[in-house]
Design an enzyme around this catalytic site. Structure first.
Site, PDB file in Angstrom:
ATOM      1  N   LYS A 282      14.729  34.147-122.573  1.00 32.17           N
ATOM      2  CA  LYS A 282      15.630  34.838-123.502  1.00 32.17           C
ATOM      3  C   LYS A 282      17.084  34.440-123.303  1.00 32.17           C
ATOM      4  CE  LYS A 282      12.769  38.634-124.899  1.00 32.17           C
ATOM      5  NZ  LYS A 282      12.601  40.044-125.126  1.00 32.17           N
TER       6      LYS A 282
ATOM      7  N   LYS B   9       4.346  33.317-129.103  1.00 36.71           N
ATOM      8  CA  LYS B   9       3.787  34.651-129.328  1.00 36.71           C
ATOM      9  C   LYS B   9       4.410  35.311-130.558  1.00 36.71           C
ATOM     10  CE  LYS B   9       6.760  37.680-126.649  1.00 36.71           C
ATOM     11  NZ  LYS B   9       6.890  38.903-125.905  1.00 36.71           N
TER      12      LYS B   9
ATOM     13  N   LYS C 276       8.640  40.725-132.430  1.00 31.64           N
ATOM     14  CA  LYS C 276       9.401  41.461-133.431  1.00 31.64           C
ATOM     15  C   LYS C 276      10.848  41.039-133.482  1.00 31.64           C
ATOM     16  CE  LYS C 276       9.235  45.841-130.965  1.00 31.64           C
ATOM     17  NZ  LYS C 276      10.081  45.685-129.796  1.00 31.64           N
TER      18      LYS C 276
HETATM   19  P1  AMP Z   1       8.377  44.695-126.919  1.00 32.60           P
HETATM   20  O1  AMP Z   1       8.190  43.989-128.229  1.00 32.60           O
HETATM   21  O2  AMP Z   1       8.958  43.789-125.871  1.00 32.60           O
HETATM   22  O3  AMP Z   1       9.064  45.999-127.038  1.00 32.60           O
HETATM   23  O4  AMP Z   1       6.917  44.993-126.382  1.00 32.60           O
HETATM   24  C1  AMP Z   1       6.213  46.208-126.597  1.00 32.60           C
HETATM   25  C2  AMP Z   1       4.760  46.061-126.202  1.00 32.60           C
HETATM   26  O5  AMP Z   1       4.108  45.133-127.069  1.00 32.60           O
HETATM   27  C3  AMP Z   1       4.562  45.515-124.777  1.00 32.60           C
HETATM   28  O6  AMP Z   1       3.445  46.171-124.216  1.00 32.60           O
HETATM   29  C4  AMP Z   1       4.264  44.063-124.999  1.00 32.60           C
HETATM   30  O7  AMP Z   1       3.493  43.516-123.964  1.00 32.60           O
HETATM   31  C5  AMP Z   1       3.466  44.122-126.304  1.00 32.60           C
HETATM   32  N1  AMP Z   1       3.534  42.846-127.035  1.00 32.60           N
HETATM   33  C6  AMP Z   1       4.660  42.263-127.531  1.00 32.60           C
HETATM   34  N2  AMP Z   1       4.358  41.072-128.112  1.00 32.60           N
HETATM   35  C7  AMP Z   1       3.006  40.902-127.975  1.00 32.60           C
HETATM   36  C8  AMP Z   1       2.078  39.870-128.390  1.00 32.60           C
HETATM   37  N3  AMP Z   1       2.482  38.793-129.059  1.00 32.60           N
HETATM   38  N4  AMP Z   1       0.752  40.052-128.110  1.00 32.60           N
HETATM   39  C9  AMP Z   1       0.317  41.157-127.453  1.00 32.60           C
HETATM   40  N5  AMP Z   1       1.145  42.155-127.026  1.00 32.60           N
HETATM   41  C10 AMP Z   1       2.466  42.043-127.291  1.00 32.60           C
END
Ligand code: AMP
Length: 319
Positions: A111, A194, A197
């Site tokens: 990042k 991956k 968002k």
């Molecule tokens: P974040 O988007 O960093 O707030 O992540 C929130 C949750 O979503 C965390 O448990 C991440 O591990 C999960 N997560 C985010 N991106 C992925 C992805 N591409 N595949 C599976 N889990 C994801």
């Protein structure tokens, strides 16, 4: 009873990957544990977003958690910044780690390369210390997350263990719980990265839980595949098709073996139609509930306040 915790940052619209990586497993198990789920708004500040948008995202995520089946009679649903014990303990956790090890964290290195105009790298750097606090504060032993968070949970264990060794047994150490299917949902357009968002708003490879259903259908129909023309799961050689198989398995509660068998004679177009129909139906069901919850902001704020009051009881005692 063991404690389980997970969270999502309010840094954009929730993706189908967030649902699969963090929320789904949590909802399925919420009654087996002392359960806490939070909106990681302080972590969210590591990404620059307009403050009004963050406030809006926080209410969106609250409504989304409810729509996905969080039962607030059982589970404390709260906003991280309402329980400032997270920050206090995060500060203490910073004393349990070295500059070298934080600078080697995969997420920090990745990042740091793509920081925006209003973003600084210190928040990213100490991200793991706050995340350790999020978990250790509640003696949580189960943390449902996607595979991208594995290293952070391992660091949480390290920091907690170091603290315990010096000051006596204070924290229970957590285990991550990564979903069997969909631990790493990939971008539909580029299955080597991956689904995220923080991708651009018009990213065709990211399925947003609140996207118009027809847009989701188009994104799935345009997903990158391969030239072999056969539907079966092989993450290494067929990442695009394997990603679509993961999606249909998750929304239909199917195993990979069952999907391999069911879709082996499908051509890619018909398979994509099948994936799109099932994913869209699934998301539409959640959206209908989402808009009901989202229409009552006062109620959503009450839910967060009540959740924070519940969480604070554990947090303040532990701190
Ligand atoms: P974040 O988007 O960093 O707030 O992540 C929130 C949750 O979503 C965390 O448990 C991440 O591990 C999960 N997560 C985010 N991106 C992925 C992805 N591409 N595949 C599976 N889990 C994801």
């Amino acid at each position: 009873m063991k404690t389980m915790i997970t969270g999502v940052r309010p840094t954009g619209s929730i993706t189908l990957a967030n649902y699969i990586g963090g929320i789904k497993g949590f909802v399925e198990q919420q009654y087996n544990y002392n359960s806490l789920i939070f909106i990681a708004d302080i972590h969210g500040l590591t990404t620059y977003i307009d403050p009004q948008e963050i406030r809006n995202n926080i209410l969106d995520i609250t409504a989304m958690y409810m729509a996905c089946g969080i039962d607030i009679n059982n589970t404390a649903l709260f906003m991280q910044s309402d329980v400032l014990e997270h920050c206090n303990l995060g500060f203490l956790m910073a004393f349990q780690c070295s500059v070298g090890e934080l600078s080697r964290m995969t997420q920090f290195k990745a990042k740091k390369q793509s920081l925006g105009k209003n973003e600084k790298d210190m928040g990213l750097f100490i991200y793991p210390t706050l995340m350790a606090a999020d978990i250790l504060l509640y003696d949580a032993q189960i943390v449902p997350v996607g595979a991208d968070q594995r290293q952070h949970i391992e660091k949480t264990r390290d920091f907690g263990e170091r603290f315990n060794n010096i000051y006596g047994n204070t924290f229970k150490l957590p285990d991550y719980q990564i979903p069997k299917i969909g631990a790493r949902i990939m971008n539909l357009q580029d299955p080597s990265i991956k689904m995220s968002k923080s991708a651009l708003k018009d990213d065709k490879g990211t399925i947003l839980m609140l996207d118009d259903i027809e847009i989701t259908r188009k994104k799935i129909m345009a997903a990158c595949t391969d030239s072999e023309g056969k539907v079966y799961y092989d993450e290494e050689n067929k990442p695009g098709i394997s990603n679509l198989i993961s999606l249909i398995c998750v929304v239909n509660n199917m195993t990979i073996e069952e999907a391999n068998k069911k879709y082996k004679d499908y051509n890619y177009k018909d398979f994509k139609i099948e994936v799109a129909d099932n994913v869209c139906k699934f998301i539409k069901g959640i959206q209908d509930k989402f808009y009901q919850y989202r229409s009552d902001e006062i109620r959503l704020k009450e839910i967060l306040t009540a959740g924070a009051n519940k969480a604070r009881i554990y947090a303040s005692k532990k701190l």
